[in-house]
Design a protein around this motif. Sequence first.
Motif, PDB file in Angstrom:
ATOM      1  N   ASP A 116      42.572  69.256  36.893  1.00 29.18           N
ATOM      2  CA  ASP A 116      42.597  68.416  35.771  1.00 29.18           C
ATOM      3  C   ASP A 116      43.975  68.236  34.823  1.00 29.18           C
ATOM      4  O   ASP A 116      44.078  67.766  33.893  1.00 29.18           O
ATOM      5  CB  ASP A 116      41.572  69.144  34.760  1.00 29.18           C
ATOM      6  CG  ASP A 116      41.848  70.433  34.477  1.00 29.18           C
ATOM      7  OD1 ASP A 116      42.687  71.446  34.989  1.00 29.18           O
ATOM      8  OD2 ASP A 116      40.778  71.233  33.924  1.00 29.18           O
ATOM      9  N   LYS A 117      45.146  68.660  35.621  1.00 31.61           N
ATOM     10  CA  LYS A 117      46.356  68.472  34.880  1.00 31.61           C
ATOM     11  C   LYS A 117      47.302  68.064  36.048  1.00 31.61           C
ATOM     12  O   LYS A 117      47.185  68.449  37.190  1.00 31.61           O
ATOM     13  CB  LYS A 117      46.955  69.884  34.558  1.00 31.61           C
ATOM     14  CG  LYS A 117      46.160  70.202  33.330  1.00 31.61           C
ATOM     15  CD  LYS A 117      47.114  71.283  32.521  1.00 31.61           C
ATOM     16  CE  LYS A 117      47.301  72.284  33.410  1.00 31.61           C
ATOM     17  NZ  LYS A 117      47.929  73.503  32.667  1.00 31.61           N
ATOM     18  N   PRO A 118      48.275  67.116  35.790  1.00 32.38           N
ATOM     19  CA  PRO A 118      49.332  66.636  36.723  1.00 32.38           C
ATOM     20  C   PRO A 118      50.249  67.873  37.040  1.00 32.38           C
ATOM     21  O   PRO A 118      50.431  68.600  36.104  1.00 32.38           O
ATOM     22  CB  PRO A 118      49.989  65.695  36.129  1.00 32.38           C
ATOM     23  CG  PRO A 118      49.706  65.787  34.560  1.00 32.38           C
ATOM     24  CD  PRO A 118      48.403  66.250  34.360  1.00 32.38           C
ATOM     25  N   GLY A 119      50.570  67.892  38.259  1.00 34.12           N
ATOM     26  CA  GLY A 119      51.594  68.750  38.573  1.00 34.12           C
ATOM     27  C   GLY A 119      51.614  69.126  39.942  1.00 34.12           C
ATOM     28  O   GLY A 119      50.786  68.418  40.877  1.00 34.12           O
ATOM     29  N   ILE A 120      52.403  70.131  40.435  1.00 34.75           N
ATOM     30  CA  ILE A 120      52.329  70.518  41.951  1.00 34.75           C
ATOM     31  C   ILE A 120      51.729  71.876  41.820  1.00 34.75           C
ATOM     32  O   ILE A 120      52.131  72.686  41.198  1.00 34.75           O
ATOM     33  CB  ILE A 120      53.976  70.784  42.233  1.00 34.75           C
ATOM     34  CG1 ILE A 120      54.482  69.308  42.038  1.00 34.75           C
ATOM     35  CG2 ILE A 120      54.042  71.164  43.665  1.00 34.75           C
ATOM     36  CD1 ILE A 120      56.103  69.259  42.352  1.00 34.75           C
ATOM     37  N   VAL A 121      50.900  71.983  42.631  1.00 32.63           N
ATOM     38  CA  VAL A 121      49.993  72.967  43.365  1.00 32.63           C
ATOM     39  C   VAL A 121      50.202  73.610  44.547  1.00 32.63           C
ATOM     40  O   VAL A 121      50.377  72.927  45.462  1.00 32.63           O
ATOM     41  CB  VAL A 121      48.644  72.801  43.074  1.00 32.63           C
ATOM     42  CG1 VAL A 121      47.725  74.088  43.122  1.00 32.63           C
ATOM     43  CG2 VAL A 121      48.309  72.466  41.625  1.00 32.63           C
ATOM     44  N   GLU A 122      50.667  75.008  44.532  1.00 32.03           N
ATOM     45  CA  GLU A 122      50.993  75.831  45.839  1.00 32.03           C
ATOM     46  C   GLU A 122      49.743  76.408  46.218  1.00 32.03           C
ATOM     47  O   GLU A 122      49.575  77.325  45.303  1.00 32.03           O
ATOM     48  CB  GLU A 122      52.250  76.389  45.841  1.00 32.03           C
ATOM     49  CG  GLU A 122      52.561  76.972  47.193  1.00 32.03           C
ATOM     50  CD  GLU A 122      54.065  77.652  47.004  1.00 32.03           C
ATOM     51  OE1 GLU A 122      54.333  78.109  48.180  1.00 32.03           O
ATOM     52  OE2 GLU A 122      54.637  77.577  46.138  1.00 32.03           O
ATOM     53  N   ALA A 133      50.254  75.501  51.597  1.00 31.02           N
ATOM     54  CA  ALA A 133      50.076  74.031  51.342  1.00 31.02           C
ATOM     55  C   ALA A 133      50.258  73.602  50.002  1.00 31.02           C
ATOM     56  O   ALA A 133      50.397  74.511  49.320  1.00 31.02           O
ATOM     57  CB  ALA A 133      48.716  73.681  52.093  1.00 31.02           C
ATOM     58  N   PHE A 134      50.208  72.316  49.940  1.00 28.11           N
ATOM     59  CA  PHE A 134      50.607  71.820  48.511  1.00 28.11           C
ATOM     60  C   PHE A 134      49.559  70.727  48.140  1.00 28.11           C
ATOM     61  O   PHE A 134      49.182  70.090  48.941  1.00 28.11           O
ATOM     62  CB  PHE A 134      52.012  71.138  48.404  1.00 28.11           C
ATOM     63  CG  PHE A 134      53.232  72.236  48.579  1.00 28.11           C
ATOM     64  CD1 PHE A 134      53.292  72.866  47.651  1.00 28.11           C
ATOM     65  CD2 PHE A 134      53.546  72.686  49.843  1.00 28.11           C
ATOM     66  CE1 PHE A 134      54.857  74.038  47.683  1.00 28.11           C
ATOM     67  CE2 PHE A 134      54.484  73.617  50.020  1.00 28.11           C
ATOM     68  CZ  PHE A 134      54.948  74.174  49.003  1.00 28.11           C
ATOM     69  N   ILE A 135      49.189  70.709  46.746  1.00 26.67           N
ATOM     70  CA  ILE A 135      48.641  69.460  46.250  1.00 26.67           C
ATOM     71  C   ILE A 135      49.461  68.812  45.091  1.00 26.67           C
ATOM     72  O   ILE A 135      49.858  69.692  44.168  1.00 26.67           O
ATOM     73  CB  ILE A 135      47.178  69.980  45.621  1.00 26.67           C
ATOM     74  CG1 ILE A 135      46.365  70.570  46.855  1.00 26.67           C
ATOM     75  CG2 ILE A 135      46.399  68.952  44.958  1.00 26.67           C
ATOM     76  CD1 ILE A 135      44.998  71.180  46.614  1.00 26.67           C
ATOM     77  N   ILE A 136      49.604  67.747  45.224  1.00 24.57           N
ATOM     78  CA  ILE A 136      50.228  66.926  44.325  1.00 24.57           C
ATOM     79  C   ILE A 136      49.286  66.215  43.398  1.00 24.57           C
ATOM     80  O   ILE A 136      48.657  65.246  43.918  1.00 24.57           O
ATOM     81  CB  ILE A 136      51.526  65.751  44.792  1.00 24.57           C
ATOM     82  CG1 ILE A 136      52.169  66.425  45.649  1.00 24.57           C
ATOM     83  CG2 ILE A 136      52.097  65.212  43.583  1.00 24.57           C
ATOM     84  CD1 ILE A 136      53.210  67.756  45.103  1.00 24.57           C
ATOM     85  N   VAL A 137      49.136  66.583  42.062  1.00 26.78           N
ATOM     86  CA  VAL A 137      48.173  65.848  41.312  1.00 26.78           C
ATOM     87  C   VAL A 137      48.818  65.110  40.440  1.00 26.78           C
ATOM     88  O   VAL A 137      49.745  65.371  39.637  1.00 26.78           O
ATOM     89  CB  VAL A 137      47.353  67.079  40.232  1.00 26.78           C
ATOM     90  CG1 VAL A 137      46.337  66.384  39.696  1.00 26.78           C
ATOM     91  CG2 VAL A 137      46.964  68.350  41.248  1.00 26.78           C
ATOM     92  N   THR A 138      48.596  63.753  40.455  1.00 27.46           N
ATOM     93  CA  THR A 138      49.192  62.640  39.716  1.00 27.46           C
ATOM     94  C   THR A 138      48.422  61.842  38.890  1.00 27.46           C
ATOM     95  O   THR A 138      47.181  61.725  38.850  1.00 27.46           O
ATOM     96  CB  THR A 138      49.790  61.877  40.708  1.00 27.46           C
ATOM     97  OG1 THR A 138      50.717  60.696  40.226  1.00 27.46           O
ATOM     98  CG2 THR A 138      48.664  61.048  41.658  1.00 27.46           C
ATOM     99  N   ASP A 139      49.143  61.250  37.755  1.00 27.47           N
ATOM    100  CA  ASP A 139      48.653  60.435  36.786  1.00 27.47           C
ATOM    101  C   ASP A 139      48.833  59.288  36.783  1.00 27.47           C
ATOM    102  O   ASP A 139      49.070  58.210  35.864  1.00 27.47           O
ATOM    103  CB  ASP A 139      48.705  61.095  35.334  1.00 27.47           C
ATOM    104  CG  ASP A 139      50.206  61.127  34.939  1.00 27.47           C
ATOM    105  OD1 ASP A 139      50.949  61.051  35.728  1.00 27.47           O
ATOM    106  OD2 ASP A 139      50.333  61.733  33.761  1.00 27.47           O
ATOM    107  N   THR A 140      49.699  58.784  37.948  1.00 21.86           N
ATOM    108  CA  THR A 140      50.197  57.328  38.347  1.00 21.86           C
ATOM    109  C   THR A 140      49.494  56.579  39.364  1.00 21.86           C
ATOM    110  O   THR A 140      49.306  57.611  40.454  1.00 21.86           O
ATOM    111  CB  THR A 140      51.691  57.419  38.244  1.00 21.86           C
ATOM    112  OG1 THR A 140      52.409  56.284  38.413  1.00 21.86           O
ATOM    113  CG2 THR A 140      52.219  58.332  39.240  1.00 21.86           C
ATOM    114  N   ALA A 141      49.468  55.358  39.543  1.00 24.83           N
ATOM    115  CA  ALA A 141      48.980  54.774  40.774  1.00 24.83           C
ATOM    116  C   ALA A 141      50.188  54.374  41.508  1.00 24.83           C
ATOM    117  O   ALA A 141      50.045  54.276  42.820  1.00 24.83           O
ATOM    118  CB  ALA A 141      48.287  53.509  40.176  1.00 24.83           C
TER     119      ALA A 141
END
Length: 220
Positions: A116-122, A133-141
């Motif tokens: 629920d927040k943008p950022g980089i999740v390891e 692994a990594f998840i990039i959570v983004t608020d841009t298209a």
Amino acid sequence: MRPSAIALTAALIMTAVPLAATSSELSVTVTQSGSAEPVTGAVISIATFRKVAPVSAEIYQQNRAFHPHLLVIPVGSSVDFPNRDNTQHHVYSFSPAKTFNIELYAGRPEAPIVFDKPGIVELGCNIHDHMRAFIIVTDTAAIGQTNESGQVTLAIDPKYAEGGEARIELQVWHPRLPDNTRPVVREVDLGQPANITLSLEPEPATDGSLDRLQQRFREL
């Protein structure tokens, strides 16, 4: 049928390149400092006025590895972590963008995790230290990953041009950045291709061996 995480990532990245009638495009090339070698898998993004709807995705564990190694999702998306190994896993993250802990399990967790927040999740596994692994959570298209040639094309919101802006900020991230907890920022000129260099850490060594604790859970 649940779409694969790879397909969802591709779908999100595709939204970064809509029809030219609604946006202009920026071509970005990323190379490695000192060698000029193309950098594959760098995540490039630009702030836009357009948002992307949340999706449902998954990162599965198989052969004691996360698949995919990198997932790009919009804010508010949910991710499931099915275990396809005959070894139990313990998936966790201490990242500020999302802290969670799925204790030792086999099969499928009870519920997906919502980011629920943008950022980089390891991501890591408390049983298999080499799993990452990594998840990039983004608020841009306007976001995409560089290909084998180190290139990606992003859509620029026409409102930037309407505002008379000549330069724009890119956020650039790669898992081998010296500090991969945050993207680096590069300012580039609008209206011409952008060339970016990154200083990256060497590829990490891989070790497929199992320690005693891992052996205990292999057949569980």
